[in-house]
Design a protein around this motif. Structure first.
Motif, PDB file in Angstrom:
ATOM      1  N   ARG A   1       0.714  -1.124   0.271  1.00  0.00           N
ATOM      2  CA  ARG A   1       0.070   0.010  -0.387  1.00  0.00           C
ATOM      3  C   ARG A   1       1.454   0.955  -0.265  1.00  0.00           C
ATOM      4  O   ARG A   1       1.771   0.999   0.532  1.00  0.00           O
ATOM      5  CB  ARG A   1      -0.953  -0.404   1.251  1.00  0.00           C
ATOM      6  CG  ARG A   1      -1.670   1.236   1.369  1.00  0.00           C
ATOM      7  CD  ARG A   1      -3.066   1.254   2.444  1.00  0.00           C
ATOM      8  NE  ARG A   1      -2.751   0.097   2.553  1.00  0.00           N
ATOM      9  CZ  ARG A   1      -4.631   0.108   2.213  1.00  0.00           C
ATOM     10  NH1 ARG A   1      -5.102   0.293   1.633  1.00  0.00           N
ATOM     11  NH2 ARG A   1      -5.076  -1.156   2.259  1.00  0.00           N
TER      12      ARG A   1
ATOM     13  N   MET B   1      -8.314   0.251  10.701  1.00  0.00           N
ATOM     14  CA  MET B   1      -7.284  -0.520  10.205  1.00  0.00           C
ATOM     15  C   MET B   1      -7.735  -1.419   9.796  1.00  0.00           C
ATOM     16  O   MET B   1      -7.877  -1.938   8.462  1.00  0.00           O
ATOM     17  CB  MET B   1      -5.838  -1.139  10.419  1.00  0.00           C
ATOM     18  CG  MET B   1      -5.315   0.826  10.181  1.00  0.00           C
ATOM     19  SD  MET B   1      -4.411   1.415   9.213  1.00  0.00           S
ATOM     20  CE  MET B   1      -5.225   2.461   9.568  1.00  0.00           C
ATOM     21  N   THR B   2      -8.772  -2.297  10.723  1.00  0.00           N
ATOM     22  CA  THR B   2      -9.284  -2.797  10.851  1.00  0.00           C
ATOM     23  C   THR B   2     -10.845  -2.847   9.330  1.00  0.00           C
ATOM     24  O   THR B   2     -10.973  -3.391   8.428  1.00  0.00           O
ATOM     25  CB  THR B   2     -10.230  -3.552  11.645  1.00  0.00           C
ATOM     26  OG1 THR B   2      -8.582  -4.426  12.158  1.00  0.00           O
ATOM     27  CG2 THR B   2     -10.703  -5.126  11.343  1.00  0.00           C
TER      28      THR B   2
ATOM     29  N   GLN C   1      -9.668  -1.946   5.630  1.00  0.00           N
ATOM     30  CA  GLN C   1      -9.873  -3.142   4.873  1.00  0.00           C
ATOM     31  C   GLN C   1     -11.018  -3.722   4.874  1.00  0.00           C
ATOM     32  O   GLN C   1     -11.237  -3.902   3.579  1.00  0.00           O
ATOM     33  CB  GLN C   1      -8.378  -4.707   6.165  1.00  0.00           C
ATOM     34  CG  GLN C   1      -7.177  -3.938   5.953  1.00  0.00           C
ATOM     35  CD  GLN C   1      -6.659  -4.857   6.205  1.00  0.00           C
ATOM     36  OE1 GLN C   1      -6.740  -5.774   8.035  1.00  0.00           O
ATOM     37  NE2 GLN C   1      -5.570  -5.505   5.825  1.00  0.00           N
TER      38      GLN C   1
ATOM     39  N   ASP D   1      -8.177   0.456  -0.878  1.00  0.00           N
ATOM     40  CA  ASP D   1      -6.403  -0.162  -0.630  1.00  0.00           C
ATOM     41  C   ASP D   1      -5.569   0.873  -1.701  1.00  0.00           C
ATOM     42  O   ASP D   1      -5.050   0.945  -2.392  1.00  0.00           O
ATOM     43  CB  ASP D   1      -6.575  -1.078  -1.360  1.00  0.00           C
ATOM     44  CG  ASP D   1      -7.404  -1.389  -3.561  1.00  0.00           C
ATOM     45  OD1 ASP D   1      -7.917  -0.086  -3.409  1.00  0.00           O
ATOM     46  OD2 ASP D   1      -6.964  -1.805  -4.246  1.00  0.00           O
TER      47      ASP D   1
ATOM     48  N   MET E   1       0.551   0.885  11.104  1.00  0.00           N
ATOM     49  CA  MET E   1      -0.478   0.892  10.491  1.00  0.00           C
ATOM     50  C   MET E   1       0.198  -0.285   9.639  1.00  0.00           C
ATOM     51  O   MET E   1      -0.860  -1.346   9.054  1.00  0.00           O
ATOM     52  CB  MET E   1      -0.847   2.806   9.766  1.00  0.00           C
ATOM     53  CG  MET E   1      -0.688   3.496  11.011  1.00  0.00           C
ATOM     54  SD  MET E   1      -1.663   5.222   9.484  1.00  0.00           S
ATOM     55  CE  MET E   1       0.137   5.651   9.477  1.00  0.00           C
ATOM     56  N   GLU E   2       1.454  -0.371   9.079  1.00  0.00           N
ATOM     57  CA  GLU E   2       1.497  -1.755   8.351  1.00  0.00           C
ATOM     58  C   GLU E   2       0.645  -2.884   8.697  1.00  0.00           C
ATOM     59  O   GLU E   2       0.930  -3.697   8.452  1.00  0.00           O
ATOM     60  CB  GLU E   2       2.499  -1.523   7.216  1.00  0.00           C
ATOM     61  CG  GLU E   2       3.035   0.145   6.229  1.00  0.00           C
ATOM     62  CD  GLU E   2       4.177  -0.345   5.447  1.00  0.00           C
ATOM     63  OE1 GLU E   2       4.075   0.048   4.300  1.00  0.00           O
ATOM     64  OE2 GLU E   2       4.772   0.008   6.521  1.00  0.00           O
TER      65      GLU E   2
ATOM     66  N   LEU F   1      -2.202  -3.909   8.688  1.00  0.00           N
ATOM     67  CA  LEU F   1      -3.109  -4.261   7.759  1.00  0.00           C
ATOM     68  C   LEU F   1      -2.937  -5.230   7.297  1.00  0.00           C
ATOM     69  O   LEU F   1      -3.422  -6.090   6.477  1.00  0.00           O
ATOM     70  CB  LEU F   1      -2.765  -3.134   6.269  1.00  0.00           C
ATOM     71  CG  LEU F   1      -3.085  -1.574   6.772  1.00  0.00           C
ATOM     72  CD1 LEU F   1      -2.381  -0.652   5.983  1.00  0.00           C
ATOM     73  CD2 LEU F   1      -4.669  -1.413   6.528  1.00  0.00           C
ATOM     74  N   THR F   2      -1.308  -6.115   7.563  1.00  0.00           N
ATOM     75  CA  THR F   2      -1.057  -7.635   7.425  1.00  0.00           C
ATOM     76  C   THR F   2      -1.483  -8.511   8.397  1.00  0.00           C
ATOM     77  O   THR F   2      -1.404  -9.538   8.588  1.00  0.00           O
ATOM     78  CB  THR F   2       0.609  -7.466   7.488  1.00  0.00           C
ATOM     79  OG1 THR F   2       0.473  -7.285   8.529  1.00  0.00           O
ATOM     80  CG2 THR F   2       0.764  -6.710   6.501  1.00  0.00           C
TER      81      THR F   2
END
Length: 282
Positions: free
Chosen positions: A4, A240-241, A244, A249, A276-277, A280-281
């Motif tokens: 992203r 962040m959830t 997604q 995106d 944040m990344e 997101l993962t």
């Protein structure tokens, strides 16, 4: 999974004349994109030579011009806003001035590819709008006038969630769906503004069908502080959830104020991005 993109608004340097070093500094902290905050005291978008310089600086820094923030004021000097520019003013001359300045800023896209053009509809409550500054019908006319200019340039218009009755989350969704029937415009969700007005996770879900841009920053729920994420009271894991869940995106664009120095703010922004990344993962 594709990585992203994260960007930074030149709002970080809003009190200064934008220069090459600012963009090099943003790139040095690993960001891929910028949004230009179009205030003439910051960047003179009326000047073709300045636009040519910007194109060169972006290339030198390896940055994408993700977006342009439409002018909201005639100036910003010494930490103080000049006269407001309102695209939603009932005063014909004031609205024409705001539309004219927006059009000049949009013309940057004749030379430099730009994805989105972010617009305030009206004036935030904190700036004590004059009667008639935040008129829904005037806002509609302004967007309808700017759309034929933006479309051939490949730019999408995005109306921003800001703290006034016209641009609250639910009101803005209604505006896009009902008032702008047939106009290709989306919404820029300003995370900090939505947090001040209620539940940000709910806001993400409410705007999800129209979400094309973001302004990512934090606050403590009362003032528009433009803090680095995780420095305020936003529930970032939940946010962040939700990002997604709704399938957004696009670029996450950090619109930060300088806290300490721009460099110190970017250091913390880089750390916040990493957090944040990770969210997101997971």
């Amino acid at each position: 999974m594709s990585k992203r993109k994260f960007g930074v608004s030149t709002h970080l340097y809003h009190g200064q004349r934008l220069g090459r070093d600012h963009l090099m500094e943003i790139a040095a902290y690993g960001f891929e994109a910028v949004e230009l905050f179009a205030t003439r005291t910051h960047f003179d978008y009326h000047n073709p030579a300045a636009i040519a310089d910007l194109q060169e600086w972006l290339a030198d820094a390896g940055l994408e011009l993700h977006g342009i923030h439409a002018p909201v004021s005639e100036s910003f000097v010494g930490g103080r806003w000049g006269p407001a520019l309102s695209l939603a003013s009932v005063d014909r001359d004031r609205r024409a001035q705001a539309v004219g300045e927006a059009e000049r800023a949009l013309h940057i896209a004749r030379r430099i590819p730009v994805g989105v053009f972010v617009m305030h509809l009206g004036v935030p409550r904190a700036q004590q709008p004059a009667p008639g500054d935040n008129n829904r019908d005037a806002a509609r006319r302004s967007v309808e006038e700017l759309q034929p200019i933006a479309e051939p340039l490949g730019v999408r218009l995005a109306v921003e969630v800001i703290p006034n009755d016209l641009s609250r989350v639910g009101s803005l969704v209604h505006f896009v769906e009902e008032d702008l029937d047939g106009v290709d415009a989306g919404i820029c969700l300003d995370f900090g503004h939505a947090h001040m007005d209620g539940d940000l996770v709910d806001a993400i879900e409410t705007v999800s069908g129209h979400l094309i841009a973001t302004h990512v920053h934090d606050n403590r729920g009362r003032a528009d502080e433009h803090l680095v994420p995780f420095d305020g009271t936003i529930d970032w894991p939940g946010v962040m959830t939700a990002v997604q869940k709704v399938g957004y995106d696009g670029t996450l664009l950090l619109e930060l104020a300088t806290h300490g120095s721009p460099k110190a703010t970017l250091v913390r922004a880089q750390q916040a991005r990493a957090r944040m990344e990770r969210l997101l993962t997971t």
